[in-house]
Write an enzyme that holds these catalytic residues in place. Structure first.
Site, PDB file in Angstrom:
ATOM      1  N   GLU A  63       0.893  -1.297   0.062  1.00  0.00           N
ATOM      2  CA  GLU A  63      -0.034   0.131   0.034  1.00  0.00           C
ATOM      3  C   GLU A  63       0.751   1.162   0.084  1.00  0.00           C
ATOM      4  O   GLU A  63       0.468   2.351  -0.663  1.00  0.00           O
ATOM      5  CB  GLU A  63      -0.975  -0.014   1.153  1.00  0.00           C
ATOM      6  CG  GLU A  63      -1.828   1.263   1.091  1.00  0.00           C
ATOM      7  CD  GLU A  63      -3.058   1.063   1.853  1.00  0.00           C
ATOM      8  OE1 GLU A  63      -3.940   2.049   1.956  1.00  0.00           O
ATOM      9  OE2 GLU A  63      -3.468   0.103   2.286  1.00  0.00           O
ATOM     10  N   VAL A  91       2.579 -16.077  -1.575  1.00  0.00           N
ATOM     11  CA  VAL A  91       2.859 -17.425  -1.910  1.00  0.00           C
ATOM     12  C   VAL A  91       4.248 -17.939  -1.603  1.00  0.00           C
ATOM     13  O   VAL A  91       4.324 -19.296  -1.769  1.00  0.00           O
ATOM     14  CB  VAL A  91       2.703 -17.327  -3.612  1.00  0.00           C
ATOM     15  CG1 VAL A  91       1.444 -17.123  -4.013  1.00  0.00           C
ATOM     16  CG2 VAL A  91       3.769 -16.363  -4.331  1.00  0.00           C
ATOM     17  N   SER A  93       7.353 -17.519   1.629  1.00  0.00           N
ATOM     18  CA  SER A  93       7.609 -17.316   2.873  1.00  0.00           C
ATOM     19  C   SER A  93       9.267 -16.726   2.931  1.00  0.00           C
ATOM     20  O   SER A  93      10.010 -17.249   1.908  1.00  0.00           O
ATOM     21  CB  SER A  93       7.961 -18.358   3.907  1.00  0.00           C
ATOM     22  OG  SER A  93       6.368 -18.800   4.329  1.00  0.00           O
ATOM     23  N   HIS A 107      -4.895   1.215 -14.098  1.00  0.00           N
ATOM     24  CA  HIS A 107      -5.741   2.184 -14.559  1.00  0.00           C
ATOM     25  C   HIS A 107      -5.407   3.296 -13.798  1.00  0.00           C
ATOM     26  O   HIS A 107      -5.271   3.373 -12.695  1.00  0.00           O
ATOM     27  CB  HIS A 107      -7.114   1.649 -14.354  1.00  0.00           C
ATOM     28  CG  HIS A 107      -8.139   2.873 -14.168  1.00  0.00           C
ATOM     29  ND1 HIS A 107      -8.597   3.079 -15.368  1.00  0.00           N
ATOM     30  CD2 HIS A 107      -8.755   3.600 -13.317  1.00  0.00           C
ATOM     31  CE1 HIS A 107      -9.504   4.205 -15.393  1.00  0.00           C
ATOM     32  NE2 HIS A 107      -9.654   4.148 -14.049  1.00  0.00           N
ATOM     33  N   GLY A 109      -7.125   6.453 -13.652  1.00  0.00           N
ATOM     34  CA  GLY A 109      -8.271   7.518 -13.707  1.00  0.00           C
ATOM     35  C   GLY A 109      -8.076   8.678 -12.969  1.00  0.00           C
ATOM     36  O   GLY A 109      -7.235   8.973 -12.015  1.00  0.00           O
TER      37      GLY A 109
END
Length: 140
Positions: A63, A91, A93, A107, A109
């Site tokens: 994030e 998926v 470690s 995208h 926008g």
């Protein structure tokens, strides 16, 4: 005004001061026309109790790099960027070294942006695949 890649990286790293990103040791390392990369050290600070990278730390890394990318690529001096949805698949470690988050915009926008963030280990193997949606809001 067009900023150089070094200026963009410096601005991203400056934003990390006194934040969760600094606590986690996140450092922005590479930028391109449609991507941003950050690394995070894998130490006991970001481990879950059994000694591997905590999924929450991976999501925080994802994030952070996706939101910073939105801020940089949208020339967001007059807006605020917020993450509004995130989904992660872990998926592989990792116990030590560094992980790298490569955020690519899918995208771009005016109001919402969609990012794909691939988190890899030092050998380039996929650790987590993350999808992030960001929202652009006007500054008050």
């Amino acid at each position: 005004m067009k900023y150089t890649n070094d200026e963009i990286l410096a601005a991203c790293n400056k934003m990390c001061q006194n934040t969760l990103m600094e606590t986690l040791g996140i450092e922005f390392t590479e930028v391109g026309d449609d991507f941003l990369v950050a690394k995070m050290p894998v130490t006991p600070r970001v481990h879950q109790p059994d000694g591997v990278l905590h999924g929450g730390a991976s999501v925080a890394l994802a994030e952070s790099v996706g939101s910073a990318g939105a801020f940089m690529f949208l020339n967001a001096n007059d807006v605020i960027i917020r993450g509004i949805e995130i989904a992660a698949n872990h998926v592989k470690s990792v116990r030590d070294g560094n992980v790298y988050a490569h955020a690519s915009i899918i995208h771009k926008g005016r109001t919402t942006q969609l990012w794909q963030i691939k988190i890899t280990n030092e050998d380039g193997a996929l650790v987590s695949l993350v999808k992030l949606t960001t929202l652009t809001l006007p500054k008050n």
